[in-house]
Design an enzyme around this catalytic site. Structure first.
Site, PDB file in Angstrom:
ATOM      1  N   GLY A 127       0.809  -1.212   0.000  1.00  0.00           N
ATOM      2  CA  GLY A 127       0.000   0.000   0.000  1.00  0.00           C
ATOM      3  C   GLY A 127       0.844   1.265   0.000  1.00  0.00           C
ATOM      4  O   GLY A 127       2.078   1.216  -0.097  1.00  0.00           O
ATOM      5  N   GLU A 128       0.163   2.410   0.095  1.00  0.00           N
ATOM      6  CA  GLU A 128       0.836   3.709  -0.003  1.00  0.00           C
ATOM      7  C   GLU A 128       1.525   4.086   1.306  1.00  0.00           C
ATOM      8  O   GLU A 128       0.990   3.841   2.390  1.00  0.00           O
ATOM      9  CB  GLU A 128      -0.191   4.802  -0.328  1.00  0.00           C
ATOM     10  CG  GLU A 128      -0.912   4.603  -1.652  1.00  0.00           C
ATOM     11  CD  GLU A 128      -2.083   5.571  -1.822  1.00  0.00           C
ATOM     12  OE1 GLU A 128      -2.304   6.428  -0.930  1.00  0.00           O
ATOM     13  OE2 GLU A 128      -2.783   5.465  -2.847  1.00  0.00           O
ATOM     14  N   ASP A 167       6.091  14.707  -9.293  1.00  0.00           N
ATOM     15  CA  ASP A 167       4.872  14.356  -8.550  1.00  0.00           C
ATOM     16  C   ASP A 167       5.166  13.602  -7.260  1.00  0.00           C
ATOM     17  O   ASP A 167       4.424  12.707  -6.871  1.00  0.00           O
ATOM     18  CB  ASP A 167       3.913  13.551  -9.438  1.00  0.00           C
ATOM     19  CG  ASP A 167       2.457  13.690  -8.981  1.00  0.00           C
ATOM     20  OD1 ASP A 167       2.154  14.630  -8.197  1.00  0.00           O
ATOM     21  OD2 ASP A 167       1.621  12.866  -9.391  1.00  0.00           O
ATOM     22  N   ASN A 172       2.153   8.547  -3.760  1.00  0.00           N
ATOM     23  CA  ASN A 172       2.775   7.913  -4.932  1.00  0.00           C
ATOM     24  C   ASN A 172       3.944   7.003  -4.573  1.00  0.00           C
ATOM     25  O   ASN A 172       4.676   6.556  -5.449  1.00  0.00           O
ATOM     26  CB  ASN A 172       3.241   8.978  -5.932  1.00  0.00           C
ATOM     27  CG  ASN A 172       2.075   9.589  -6.685  1.00  0.00           C
ATOM     28  OD1 ASN A 172       0.980   9.026  -6.698  1.00  0.00           O
ATOM     29  ND2 ASN A 172       2.301  10.733  -7.310  1.00  0.00           N
TER      30      ASN A 172
END
Length: 351
Positions: A127-128, A167, A172
């Protein structure tokens, strides 16, 4: 620094140079003749949505033949066109198929049909970073430094290929099974020699020169690294407000306040990264990335060992086996619709 230590540092910097020269050769081959149409939608079983965006979604899929799990990014061509993201989308795929680095998510397949573009990437089940950071509150400095070092190496690699990432943010950065980072979402990445002018990124992470509509270069990534390190170690970003315009005012003001628990080395590094004056920002000076790698805050970092993934990670995500999605949020599921007529064929011919 003693003579022996200086010599070691010198030879390390030489071997990095050699490594990057070889990496550039590999990249340019693929950049000049990109892989196209390397799979088909029917080859994958779609399992669950992992995330959604303004012109598409990312789904966990399983390759029917091999049983391997992947993350499939599905982009609606008509929405991409409507949101004027054609160039960004073509950039993303062309860059992803050409790069290769331990902390960049791998693009395994890409293809398109009448309605959509598909990018099939390695599935990173941890996951993030965003969700782990919010749950834990903030990371200790050694924990933050472990992640920061991987971003420094990744930017050193990307910048040597004339790529700006543009970004960086915790959303991300995925955490893999070994607790290392996988950078994802190259939607704003661009190959630029010199300067570029596009306004893109996330408000909290934008460098002042982007906000002020100046031409900017890869130094925007080093600014964003400063924002990321601050957010990891504090639990909140250095510049935040309710409205983007208020955030922008804080960013261009050049004033930043630090929590009292930040070490003096960390504050010093951040002052040099969150530096409005481009002629003074670390990463953008004559020594390039070495001003960052040799900074006191990174004194304990073994850069080669990080690259080789030999350093023990401070945190390993819970993982219940292949195809586990417990580290991702739930989203409403939606059928993938494919038109009988080709949409936007010309715009995406090179995809």
């Amino acid at each position: 620094m003693g003579n022996a230590a200086a010599a070691k540092k010198g030879s390390e910097q030489e071997s990095v140079k050699e490594f990057l020269a070889k990496a550039k050769e590999d990249f340019l081959k693929k950049w000049e003749s990109p892989a196209q149409n390397t799979a088909h939608l029917d080859q994958f079983e779609r399992i669950k949505t992992l995330g959604t965006g303004s012109f598409g979604r990312v789904m966990l899929v399983k390759h029917k033949e091999t049983g391997n799990h992947y993350a499939m990014k599905i982009l609606d061509k008509q929405k991409v066109v409507k949101l004027k993201q054609i160039e960004h989308t073509l950039n993303e795929k062309r860059i992803l198929q050409a790069v290769n680095f331990p902390f960049l998510v791998k693009l395994e397949f890409s293809f398109k049909d009448n309605s959509n573009l598909y990018m099939v990437m390695e599935y990173v089940p941890g996951g993030e970073m965003f969700s782990h950071l919010r749950r834990i509150g903030r990371f200790s400095e050694p924990h933050a430094r472990f992640y920061a070092a991987q971003i420094v190496l990744t930017f050193e690699y990307l910048h040597s290929l004339d790529l700006i990432y543009r970004d960086l943010k915790p959303e991300n950065l995925l955490i893999d099974q070994q607790g290392y980072i996988q950078v994802t979402d190259f939607g704003f990445a661009k190959r630029v020699k010199g300067r570029t002018w596009t306004l893109c990124g996330t408000p909290e992470y934008l460098a002042p020169e982007i906000i002020l509509s100046k031409g900017y270069n890869k130094a925007v990534d080093w600014w964003a690294l400063g924002v990321l390190i601050y957010e990891m170690a504090a639990g909140y970003p250095p510049f935040f407000a309710d409205q983007p315009i208020q955030i922008y005012e804080k960013i261009v003001s050049g004033k930043v306040r630090f929590p009292s628990h930040f070490s003096s080395d960390l504050k010093d590094l951040l002052r040099n990264l969150l530096q409005v004056d481009l002629t003074k920002r670390f990463g953008n000076l004559k020594n390039g990335v070495n001003d960052i790698k040799n900074h006191k805050w990174f004194a304990t970092t073994d850069w080669i060992a990080i690259y080789q993934r030999k350093v023990e990670a401070p945190f390993i995500p819970k993982f219940k086996g292949p195809g586990d999605t417990s580290n991702f949020d739930d989203y409403e599921e939606e059928e993938i619709r494919v038109s009988i007529n080709e949409k936007c064929g010309k715009e995406f011919s090179e995809f």
